[in-house]
Design an enzyme around this catalytic site. Structure first.
Site, PDB file in Angstrom:
ATOM      1  N   ARG A  27       0.818  -1.216   0.000  1.00 17.25           N
ATOM      2  CA  ARG A  27       0.000   0.000   0.000  1.00 17.25           C
ATOM      3  C   ARG A  27       0.854   1.270   0.000  1.00 17.25           C
ATOM      4  O   ARG A  27       0.457   2.290   0.569  1.00 17.25           O
ATOM      5  CB  ARG A  27      -0.972   0.031   1.195  1.00 17.25           C
ATOM      6  CG  ARG A  27      -2.033  -1.045   1.171  1.00 17.25           C
ATOM      7  CD  ARG A  27      -3.164  -0.715   2.135  1.00 17.25           C
ATOM      8  NE  ARG A  27      -3.998  -1.883   2.362  1.00 17.25           N
ATOM      9  CZ  ARG A  27      -4.348  -2.349   3.573  1.00 17.25           C
ATOM     10  NH1 ARG A  27      -3.935  -1.719   4.660  1.00 17.25           N
ATOM     11  NH2 ARG A  27      -5.104  -3.418   3.684  1.00 17.25           N
ATOM     12  N   ARG A  31      -3.480   6.490   1.061  1.00 14.47           N
ATOM     13  CA  ARG A  31      -4.090   7.642   1.729  1.00 14.47           C
ATOM     14  C   ARG A  31      -3.164   8.363   2.704  1.00 14.47           C
ATOM     15  O   ARG A  31      -3.473   9.476   3.132  1.00 14.47           O
ATOM     16  CB  ARG A  31      -5.363   7.203   2.451  1.00 14.47           C
ATOM     17  CG  ARG A  31      -6.522   6.909   1.514  1.00 14.47           C
ATOM     18  CD  ARG A  31      -7.738   6.455   2.286  1.00 14.47           C
ATOM     19  NE  ARG A  31      -7.553   5.121   2.851  1.00 14.47           N
ATOM     20  CZ  ARG A  31      -8.356   4.577   3.760  1.00 14.47           C
ATOM     21  NH1 ARG A  31      -9.373   5.271   4.247  1.00 14.47           N
ATOM     22  NH2 ARG A  31      -8.130   3.359   4.207  1.00 14.47           N
ATOM     23  N   ARG A  40      -7.117  11.407  -5.521  1.00 16.44           N
ATOM     24  CA  ARG A  40      -8.341  10.658  -5.217  1.00 16.44           C
ATOM     25  C   ARG A  40      -9.558  11.589  -5.252  1.00 16.44           C
ATOM     26  O   ARG A  40     -10.613  11.238  -5.803  1.00 16.44           O
ATOM     27  CB  ARG A  40      -8.197   9.994  -3.844  1.00 16.44           C
ATOM     28  CG  ARG A  40      -9.478   9.477  -3.205  1.00 16.44           C
ATOM     29  CD  ARG A  40      -9.941   8.163  -3.771  1.00 16.44           C
ATOM     30  NE  ARG A  40     -11.169   7.739  -3.129  1.00 16.44           N
ATOM     31  CZ  ARG A  40     -11.250   6.934  -2.064  1.00 16.44           C
ATOM     32  NH1 ARG A  40     -10.145   6.456  -1.532  1.00 16.44           N
ATOM     33  NH2 ARG A  40     -12.405   6.588  -1.568  1.00 16.44           N
ATOM     34  N   ASP A  77      -6.895  -2.803  -6.925  1.00 20.17           N
ATOM     35  CA  ASP A  77      -7.537  -3.409  -5.760  1.00 20.17           C
ATOM     36  C   ASP A  77      -7.660  -4.906  -5.987  1.00 20.17           C
ATOM     37  O   ASP A  77      -7.789  -5.356  -7.130  1.00 20.17           O
ATOM     38  CB  ASP A  77      -8.923  -2.799  -5.530  1.00 20.17           C
ATOM     39  CG  ASP A  77      -9.490  -3.190  -4.179  1.00 20.17           C
ATOM     40  OD1 ASP A  77     -10.240  -4.177  -4.106  1.00 20.17           O
ATOM     41  OD2 ASP A  77      -9.152  -2.524  -3.184  1.00 20.17           O
ATOM     42  N   TYR A 154     -14.859 -12.371   0.476  1.00 24.20           N
ATOM     43  CA  TYR A 154     -15.568 -11.122   0.183  1.00 24.20           C
ATOM     44  C   TYR A 154     -16.820 -11.386  -0.656  1.00 24.20           C
ATOM     45  O   TYR A 154     -17.863 -10.759  -0.456  1.00 24.20           O
ATOM     46  CB  TYR A 154     -14.656 -10.157  -0.566  1.00 24.20           C
ATOM     47  CG  TYR A 154     -13.616  -9.482   0.299  1.00 24.20           C
ATOM     48  CD1 TYR A 154     -13.943  -8.388   1.100  1.00 24.20           C
ATOM     49  CD2 TYR A 154     -12.302  -9.926   0.311  1.00 24.20           C
ATOM     50  CE1 TYR A 154     -12.988  -7.755   1.885  1.00 24.20           C
ATOM     51  CE2 TYR A 154     -11.335  -9.305   1.097  1.00 24.20           C
ATOM     52  CZ  TYR A 154     -11.686  -8.214   1.881  1.00 24.20           C
ATOM     53  OH  TYR A 154     -10.748  -7.596   2.651  1.00 24.20           O
TER      54      TYR A 154
END
Length: 352
Positions: A27, A31, A40, A77, A154
């Site tokens: 990652r 963010r 973003r 992702d 998921y």
């Protein structure tokens, strides 16, 4: 063959000598970087950012402009595959990824199609191509996918989960149905990763984020067997080089020997594993990647440097170590602390 200005990462994956230990972060484009948050916001939402080739390329390169990293990783992702299967991926603010159409029955799974990346996920391969071009041989590019088991959790739960109740109910009451889903996912992952390799990915990593939630027997049967199938099905040589494969099972420290026997080139370790012990167990078969607790980056310079030195000392001298965090960097981390970490890896490994 594209000449690499920095091949330290590939050499370490091949357990060849390096001048200092290579480092990258899971990652690393994310963010915690203000410049990422700006892009973003420009994109509107996470999936729009992933699907915009230029913006996905830009954010992939952002951490390399700040830090002395030895690899880039595709910005995307792990849930792109189930989204391409028609499950309707969306991101709820503060709640993470969700699916509008989770799979809960045998009929649901029967209706799923194995993905054709060239048709269904061109935005991913377009991004890989653009990033390779933009890197211009600076460092290698990593492609990635989620593991079949992790993707299945998921897809069945419809979102992230603490206990995987629905997925485990299927595992123990309808194992043949879960196997059908995992088979479709493994064939999709093979197609997906091979498409990334053809588009320019020089290394691929399989993220088995939730493998550690399984029992010993269930892990072998419902996670590892399918990752081995993927390793067997991947393109082994591209652009004049071998294409290494990294397996990362969070919570997988019990199974390193089994993981190493899949034919992969490197095992990612989470922070609960002593890397020196892992090296004594499987270091003769595979390279090792990891494994600092991301929470260490909340500390000060002294605590970060102490932990880096400790992990380097535990691994010892010799070849086959890629430094990384034991999982992804979190959004609350100060960028300057990431820089302290990366610089410390290079500085202290050079001194050994």
């Amino acid at each position: 063959m594209t000449e690499l200005k920095n091949d330290r990462f590939l050499r370490a994956l091949a357990r060849q000598p390096v001048d200092k230990t290579p480092v990258w972060m899971m990652r690393q484009a994310g963010r915690y970087l203000p410049e990422y948050r700006q892009v973003r916001a420009q994109a509107g939402d996470f999936m729009s950012l992933c699907k915009n080739t230029q913006l996905a390329c830009d954010v992939t390169l952002q951490p390399l402009e700040r830090f002395d990293l030895d690899a880039a990783i595709l910005f995307s992702d792990i849930l792109t595959i189930p989204d391409a299967m028609g499950l309707g991926l969306y991101f709820a603010e503060g709640e993470g990824p969700k699916f509008r159409k989770p799979v809960r029955t045998e009929k649901d799974i029967d209706q799923l199609q194995i993905i054709n990346t060239a048709k269904d996920l061109t935005y991913v391969t377009d991004a890989v191509t653009a990033i390779r071009r933009a890197l211009n041989g600076a460092v290698p590019l990593i492609g990635f996918s989620g593991s079949p088991w992790t993707l299945a959790t998921y897809m069945i739960e419809g979102q992230s989960s603490r206990d995987f109740a629905r997925a485990k109910t299927m595992l123990y009451t309808q194992p043949e149905v879960l196997h059908q889903l995992l088979e479709k996912l493994s064939l999709s992952v093979i197609d997906y990763l091979n498409a990334q390799i053809r588009s320019g990915a020089q290394v691929v990593q399989i993220f088995d984020t939730w493998g550690g939630a399984l029992s010993n027997n269930a892990y072998q049967t419902f996670s590892l067997d399918y990752m081995k199938k993927i390793v067997d099905g991947l393109i082994k040589h591209s652009d004049g080089r071998d294409v290494p494969v990294i397996l990362f099972t969070k919570g997988g420290g019990h199974w390193l020997e089994s993981m190493a026997s899949t034919g992969c080139d490197c095992l990612g370790l989470d922070w609960t594993v002593d890397i020196g012990s892992a090296r004594s167990r499987v270091g003769g078969q595979v390279a090792l990647q990891g494994n600092m607790d991301p929470a260490v980056l909340r500390g000060d310079r002294a605590s970060i440097e102490t932990e880096v030195k400790s992990i380097l000392t535990s691994f010892g001298t010799g070849n086959g170590h890629i430094f990384n965090l034991g999982h992804g960097i979190t959004p609350d981390i100060k960028p300057q602390n990431a820089k302290i970490f990366i610089d410390a890896v290079h500085e202290f490994s050079l001194q050994r």
